[in-house]
Each structure stands twice: as structure tokens, then as C-alpha cells.
Design a protein around this motif. Sequence first.
Motif, PDB file in Angstrom:
ATOM      1  N   PRO A 559     -15.604   7.735 -60.576  1.00  0.00           N
ATOM      2  CA  PRO A 559     -14.293   8.401 -60.438  1.00  0.00           C
ATOM      3  C   PRO A 559     -14.241   9.795 -61.031  1.00  0.00           C
ATOM      4  O   PRO A 559     -13.633  10.707 -60.456  1.00  0.00           O
ATOM      5  CB  PRO A 559     -13.345   7.445 -61.171  1.00  0.00           C
ATOM      6  CG  PRO A 559     -14.011   6.120 -61.099  1.00  0.00           C
ATOM      7  CD  PRO A 559     -15.468   6.383 -61.157  1.00  0.00           C
ATOM      8  N   GLU A 560     -14.890   9.989 -62.182  1.00  0.00           N
ATOM      9  CA  GLU A 560     -14.793  11.296 -62.828  1.00  0.00           C
ATOM     10  C   GLU A 560     -15.490  12.395 -62.033  1.00  0.00           C
ATOM     11  O   GLU A 560     -15.144  13.574 -62.172  1.00  0.00           O
ATOM     12  CB  GLU A 560     -15.376  11.229 -64.248  1.00  0.00           C
ATOM     13  CG  GLU A 560     -16.809  10.728 -64.320  1.00  0.00           C
ATOM     14  CD  GLU A 560     -16.904   9.224 -64.479  1.00  0.00           C
ATOM     15  OE1 GLU A 560     -17.958   8.751 -64.952  1.00  0.00           O
ATOM     16  OE2 GLU A 560     -15.922   8.520 -64.119  1.00  0.00           O
ATOM     17  N   TRP A 566     -11.479   7.537 -55.030  1.00  0.00           N
ATOM     18  CA  TRP A 566     -10.983   6.417 -55.835  1.00  0.00           C
ATOM     19  C   TRP A 566      -9.453   6.368 -55.827  1.00  0.00           C
ATOM     20  O   TRP A 566      -8.766   7.394 -55.793  1.00  0.00           O
ATOM     21  CB  TRP A 566     -11.478   6.539 -57.280  1.00  0.00           C
ATOM     22  CG  TRP A 566     -12.965   6.306 -57.395  1.00  0.00           C
ATOM     23  CD1 TRP A 566     -13.950   7.201 -57.179  1.00  0.00           C
ATOM     24  CD2 TRP A 566     -13.585   5.077 -57.738  1.00  0.00           C
ATOM     25  NE1 TRP A 566     -15.171   6.632 -57.360  1.00  0.00           N
ATOM     26  CE2 TRP A 566     -14.984   5.295 -57.719  1.00  0.00           C
ATOM     27  CE3 TRP A 566     -13.113   3.798 -58.067  1.00  0.00           C
ATOM     28  CZ2 TRP A 566     -15.899   4.307 -58.005  1.00  0.00           C
ATOM     29  CZ3 TRP A 566     -14.031   2.818 -58.370  1.00  0.00           C
ATOM     30  CH2 TRP A 566     -15.416   3.063 -58.328  1.00  0.00           C
ATOM     31  N   GLU A 568      -6.658   3.950 -58.063  1.00  0.00           N
ATOM     32  CA  GLU A 568      -6.382   2.896 -59.039  1.00  0.00           C
ATOM     33  C   GLU A 568      -7.652   2.111 -59.380  1.00  0.00           C
ATOM     34  O   GLU A 568      -7.710   0.887 -59.324  1.00  0.00           O
ATOM     35  CB  GLU A 568      -5.291   1.943 -58.524  1.00  0.00           C
ATOM     36  CG  GLU A 568      -3.940   2.607 -58.358  1.00  0.00           C
ATOM     37  CD  GLU A 568      -2.874   1.612 -57.924  1.00  0.00           C
ATOM     38  OE1 GLU A 568      -3.240   0.419 -57.732  1.00  0.00           O
ATOM     39  OE2 GLU A 568      -1.722   2.012 -57.793  1.00  0.00           O
ATOM     40  N   LYS A 569      -8.693   2.856 -59.722  1.00  0.00           N
ATOM     41  CA  LYS A 569      -9.977   2.303 -60.171  1.00  0.00           C
ATOM     42  C   LYS A 569     -10.672   1.440 -59.122  1.00  0.00           C
ATOM     43  O   LYS A 569     -11.535   0.635 -59.440  1.00  0.00           O
ATOM     44  CB  LYS A 569      -9.808   1.499 -61.465  1.00  0.00           C
ATOM     45  CG  LYS A 569      -9.367   2.338 -62.647  1.00  0.00           C
ATOM     46  CD  LYS A 569      -9.366   1.517 -63.922  1.00  0.00           C
ATOM     47  CE  LYS A 569      -8.953   2.396 -65.113  1.00  0.00           C
ATOM     48  NZ  LYS A 569      -8.972   1.642 -66.388  1.00  0.00           N
ATOM     49  N   GLU A 570     -10.313   1.611 -57.894  1.00  0.00           N
ATOM     50  CA  GLU A 570     -10.979   0.902 -56.816  1.00  0.00           C
ATOM     51  C   GLU A 570     -11.298   1.879 -55.689  1.00  0.00           C
ATOM     52  O   GLU A 570     -10.647   2.915 -55.543  1.00  0.00           O
ATOM     53  CB  GLU A 570     -10.110  -0.244 -56.284  1.00  0.00           C
ATOM     54  CG  GLU A 570      -9.954  -1.402 -57.244  1.00  0.00           C
ATOM     55  CD  GLU A 570      -9.286  -2.604 -56.593  1.00  0.00           C
ATOM     56  OE1 GLU A 570      -9.005  -2.525 -55.376  1.00  0.00           O
ATOM     57  OE2 GLU A 570      -9.066  -3.605 -57.284  1.00  0.00           O
ATOM     58  N   ARG A 628     -15.050  -1.679 -57.626  1.00  0.00           N
ATOM     59  CA  ARG A 628     -14.179  -1.361 -58.762  1.00  0.00           C
ATOM     60  C   ARG A 628     -15.026  -1.183 -60.014  1.00  0.00           C
ATOM     61  O   ARG A 628     -16.199  -1.552 -60.055  1.00  0.00           O
ATOM     62  CB  ARG A 628     -13.158  -2.463 -58.976  1.00  0.00           C
ATOM     63  CG  ARG A 628     -13.775  -3.762 -59.477  1.00  0.00           C
ATOM     64  CD  ARG A 628     -12.733  -4.823 -59.708  1.00  0.00           C
ATOM     65  NE  ARG A 628     -13.331  -6.054 -60.251  1.00  0.00           N
ATOM     66  CZ  ARG A 628     -12.651  -7.168 -60.489  1.00  0.00           C
ATOM     67  NH1 ARG A 628     -11.346  -7.212 -60.206  1.00  0.00           N
ATOM     68  NH2 ARG A 628     -13.252  -8.233 -60.987  1.00  0.00           N
ATOM     69  N   ILE A 629     -14.367  -0.631 -61.023  1.00  0.00           N
ATOM     70  CA  ILE A 629     -15.007  -0.507 -62.326  1.00  0.00           C
ATOM     71  C   ILE A 629     -14.908  -1.863 -63.015  1.00  0.00           C
ATOM     72  O   ILE A 629     -13.829  -2.455 -63.061  1.00  0.00           O
ATOM     73  CB  ILE A 629     -14.321   0.572 -63.178  1.00  0.00           C
ATOM     74  CG1 ILE A 629     -14.266   1.905 -62.413  1.00  0.00           C
ATOM     75  CG2 ILE A 629     -15.055   0.745 -64.503  1.00  0.00           C
ATOM     76  CD1 ILE A 629     -15.601   2.481 -62.097  1.00  0.00           C
ATOM     77  N   GLN A 631     -14.082  -4.791 -65.472  1.00  0.00           N
ATOM     78  CA  GLN A 631     -13.074  -4.896 -66.520  1.00  0.00           C
ATOM     79  C   GLN A 631     -13.705  -5.393 -67.807  1.00  0.00           C
ATOM     80  O   GLN A 631     -14.515  -6.312 -67.800  1.00  0.00           O
ATOM     81  CB  GLN A 631     -11.961  -5.858 -66.088  1.00  0.00           C
ATOM     82  CG  GLN A 631     -11.204  -5.387 -64.850  1.00  0.00           C
ATOM     83  CD  GLN A 631     -10.125  -6.368 -64.448  1.00  0.00           C
ATOM     84  OE1 GLN A 631      -9.921  -7.376 -65.119  1.00  0.00           O
ATOM     85  NE2 GLN A 631      -9.434  -6.075 -63.356  1.00  0.00           N
TER      86      GLN A 631
END
Length: 715
Positions: A559-560, A566, A568-570, A628-629, A631
Motif C-alpha cells: 500500500p505505501e 488498495w 481499506e487494506k485490501e 489483504r495485509i 492481521q
Amino acid sequence: MREAEKWDDSPLIAANIFLGKEEGKGLSEAARELANVAATEEYEGKKQEWSGILEGELSKAQEIQKEIAISHREIEQAVFATFLHSQPVGQKALTRELLLLLGSTHPDKIELEKGLIRWAESSWFLDESMAAEAVGENRRLPKSWRLGSKPNLKQMHHDACGRILSEAIESRLMDEVARLKSLKEGAGGMGIKVHSLPMKPKDVEDDGDFHFVILGPNAACDPGKPSAEAKRFIEETTSSDRPRVFRNSIVLAVPSKDGLELCRSTIREYLGWEEVKAQLKKDELDPIRQELLNSSLESSRKQIPDMIRQAYSLVVTVSEKNEIQAFKLVMQNLPLFTLVKQHKEVRIQDSAISAEALLPGGPYDLWREGETSRRVKDLAGAFAQFPHLPKMLRAKEIMDTLVQGAKEGFFVLQITRPDRTKRTFWYEEPDETSLKDPGLEVVLPEAAKLGEIPTALLVPGKLAELWKNAEITFGELCQYFSGNTVKISRQGYDETLIIPKADKETLRNALHKAVAEGKLWLTHAESSILGEEIPHGLLCEETRLQSPPPSISIYDIMPENLPTAWHEKETTATAIVSALSQKAGKHLPWLRIREAIQGAMQAHLLECTLDSTTWPCTLAEAPKLKLRIPQKEEIETQIPTKPKKSGTHSSELDIKPEELQELAEVMGELLQETAGYDLKFRLRLELTGNLKNPQKLEKINAILKRVSEKLIMSN
């Protein structure tokens, strides 16, 4: 004295007065009278024939005097003086006494000593115990001299040599030639075929390989006059009506006639000493005589190999004009084959031939006017067949040169298959089976049509002037293989290279392989293909080819670094493809993006969502691949375990779906390794997240129930 006064000019009356006139034969009257007196004395019950002994010794002295610079018959005087000093039996003359008797005419000291040593070496009746010092390497005058009536070893050896049969000499000569390693030295290690004393021409194959043949005495000849036997080995194979084809690959080493006679003489001397040794086998010899016999035997034996080596001083082969010639070698302390190879008239070439030299217009004139192809075996065999060409030591080197020429693009190697299609090799090395095919041809590039193109040739930097820009079109590739000419640099010079022709179908096949192998990247409109098959119909004149793009870092899809992909982290694989392509300014191939996603998953930077399609997937399935990232759980839930028993080994972890799938793949190996042990699995399933649809849990439990009802999750 009255008789000697007429011819003797010596100022001193000594042994010289007993000599007859120089030109006379036999003993003088005075000498014969003394010899007869001495003959009356018996030794070992026998009378001695001194007249015959003196005549023989004086004859040897006269021969010696012809070869040295003295003028007053000093050696003859020494013979008669020694005879006088040897009477009665057992007496002797000291060297000093002899020199005093001979010194009145002031002879040259060196010449006189040389003559006396020669007499000591050749005399048949000088006592060997005294004359031994004059024999061998460190020759010097004996300290004393005595003539005896008993023949010495030299006289026995002379008689023995006369009894040696010619058959024995020839047999020994053949054995010695066969044993002499220096005749073959330097040839066997060069990969050529060496033949030692073949009996018939058929013993030397007519196969195009280089043959170095050492013939026996029957082939002896003189320089410039090859013998009939030597000619037969070059001209014939199995019979006179079957001529040899590869005449230029035969080189014969033969002895000279003069050298061979010296060899026979040396062998006769050796066999003579062998017979003397056999004659004296039962006699008890004094140490000096035994040592003299042994040294003479050993010295003559050692001379044989050197004489044979000197005799093999001729080489017979075909000249540049196809004439069989016998060339004289300059003998040096080198192996025979080295001397043969150094002789310019023999025309042996040890170095490799360049590929350019084998082409039309080269120095060897191997192509007829208008020829565009020749069989490889004909080109390789030409050097063994035609005398105007140099003799190549290793026929394989010619084949290696042809292969290297194809690898460097000078020409095309081609095989015609049974169905009349062509298999070609250009800028590549044929396999062993193809090289052994008798139908393998060398085809000039302007007449060749490539049936295959190695994929490695199509990458940038391989073919001159193909990649003038970072990208080329399929149409430009077709134009390049239409009989195009390019400039290449070789050894600091620019040369023109003709590119063989290739039809579009051949180029399409090559591109399909190159793209599938990941060597080229194909783009057309929105298509971007790398490491996979090109869809049918996509390859056209405007299709662009380029080097594969560099690998994408796993962090470049996070994402960065790729925020547009991306939400919402998906994200989805399609979103990553779109964002990366937009960032690069062109459509990137799925292969590179798939590699980045795989790397990120292995590094636990990404994971699939629960509603994602399975990984890995194709580009067509990319929209359904949801990522996704991972969790981070604040509280790590552990599976309650029972206390470990002694000898129990266990492991625990929170396992992810993909890891469980990997465990299932290795389950067979695991069960095989733990056979005979109690292996148990404890499984805890935990699903987190707000299930908006209650029916979702029911569907999940229905799937789990198919494995075991104990896996059903509660609300």
C-alpha cells in the motif's frame, strides 16, 4: 743391417732394421729368422707360429700408419719391439722403453700415442691384461706391452662374427626396430594412428585419418629414390587394383640403405660378442679379461638402438604434385616424428584451420565454381585425399573448425530429413548424432534457408544490427531474415555477414518458444505476454518484441508504494496489474506481477481473503484473487495440550490455510517416515470477523462436516 741400410733413414739402430721395405709384403729375412727361433720354444706343450702372428700385427700397424701423421713406420717398430721384449714367454716391454726406441725420429707425441692406442685396440695377440687400459671411454697408453701366441678376445670376436648367419642378423634387426620406442615417440600422444612394421598395405586403413607408418628393412631406400615397397603402402590398400584414396594422409618412416648396413654390422658385432661369451662360458677367465668381455658386449649392445635411430633418416610421402618422394631428414636429438613434422617438404600442419579458409575464395580451393553446398565429410576428407592440401594431423580438427564456423555464423550446417524437410544449425553446435550423419552439409548463407532458429539468437545483443532499438516489431524481424547483410567486427576488422533466409512460419515458431521460455516479452495493444504461450492470431507485423522487464520488488505492490491499488487494506490482483502498468507506462506481463505476489505471500506480507479464489491463479482469474495485509492478533490463542509424556515430541502453531494445504501435500512422506509410531494431530479451527449473513456459517460447517462432525464450529 746391410739390407736395412738401403732404405732405413733412422739415425738409431733399433727394431726398425727388422722391417722389410715399406712397399714389400711379409716379413723381412731377418725378422723371419728371429720368428723361427722364437717358434722353437714350446708353451703349454705347443710351438708358437710367430711368423703368422707378426705378419698379422704388422699389417694392422701399416693400416694405422696410413691414418696418422707419422712418417718413419713407428707403429711397425713398436710391434716388432714388443715381440722382442716378449721373448722368452712371459717377458714384457714397458711403455717408456718403447717410446725411447721410437723417439729417435722425433715423431709427433700426440700422433704416436694415438697410433699406439689404436694398435692396442685392434691387436689380436696383445696381452689383454696389459692392453685393457687402451679400451673404453678413458683410453690411455698401457703401462706395459706383451705379445702372446694365444688369440685375445678381439681375434675370437673376429672369427665369431664370420660365423653369424644373415638370417640371425635380420631377425635381430626386426626385433630391435620393433622395440625402439624413440621411433614412435611423440606421435602416439598426438591422437594420430601409428603403425609399427606393418606387413601389408591393408594393415594401414584408408579412412582419412592421419597415419604415421614405420616400415621395416624391406622398404629401405636412398634420398630421392623411394623403394617399391614404400610406394606400395601409399598406392595400394588390399591389392594393386584397389588404389588408396586418402594418399595425402600417409607418412612413412623408412631406413636408408647405408644406415641399414651399419645397423647390420653393429648387430653382427653384438652377436659375435654373444658367441664369444658362449665359447668362454666354461672357462675360468681372469678378472681383467672378464671385465673386457662384459664391457665389449654391453658397448656393442648399446650401439644398436642409436644406429637404428640414425638409419631411420628418410620420410616417404606424396609431394604437392602428387609424386611419391623420399626426403632426407636432418637428424637431431629429437623424436623421429618431431623431425618428420618439422620437414617443410612433408607439409604437415599441426595448427587448426580457420573457418574462413574453408569457404569459397579461401587458400585451399575446396569449392567448384557455382557450388553453394558441400558435404561435411567431403570437406573434412579433402585434406587427406588431395596432395595440394597440407597434411592435417587430426581430421577431427577440421570437423571442429566446420562446427565452429557454423557457431560463428560463417555458414549453415544442414541435414535433409527423409520427408525432405531440412534441419539447420546456425549460430549453434549440432548434436553428436547430427555430426555423424553422412548427409550433413555445409551450406553457404546466401543459399541457406533456416528450418529452426535457436531462441537464444533472438534476444538483444546476439545478432548484429537486429536490435537497433529497445523494441522491434515482428515485421522487422521478418525483414532481417530475408537475405539481409550486416557488418560485424572480427579481430579489429569489419566484415560483411550474410543472414540466411527464414520464412514467417519458422520465425513464428521461434518467437513462440522464446516468449514461452521468458527470453522475449511480447506486447500488442493491451496484450502483454511473457513466460506463457502466445494466443493464436496475436502475432502480426505490428507485434512488438523487447527484453523481459526487470523483476518487481515485493514492496512495490504494498500500500505505501502502490496506494492506487488498495482500498481499506485490501486489493485484487487485477488492481495491482492495472496500477503497476499505469506506473510503468505500459502493460506489464502477468508473470512479473505473479512473481511479486508470490514473494509477498512467502514473506507473510500478503494473504488471501476468505472469499478469494485460490492461489496461484491465471490472469483471467486475477479479478477474483483478493489480497489483504495479515492481521496481527493481540492475544495468541493456544491449543490446550496435555502434559508431555516421556519420549513424546510435539509442535504447535497457528496455521494458515495455505500452510495447511502444503501440509496435506507432504502427508504421504510424513506418514511413511513415522510408520510404526503413534502420530496424532490436534486441530482447532477459529474464524474471526463479523458474519453479516448467518447462512455463511452454515455453509462453512457443511463443508467441515464432510471431513468430520467434530469440526463443526459453534456460534
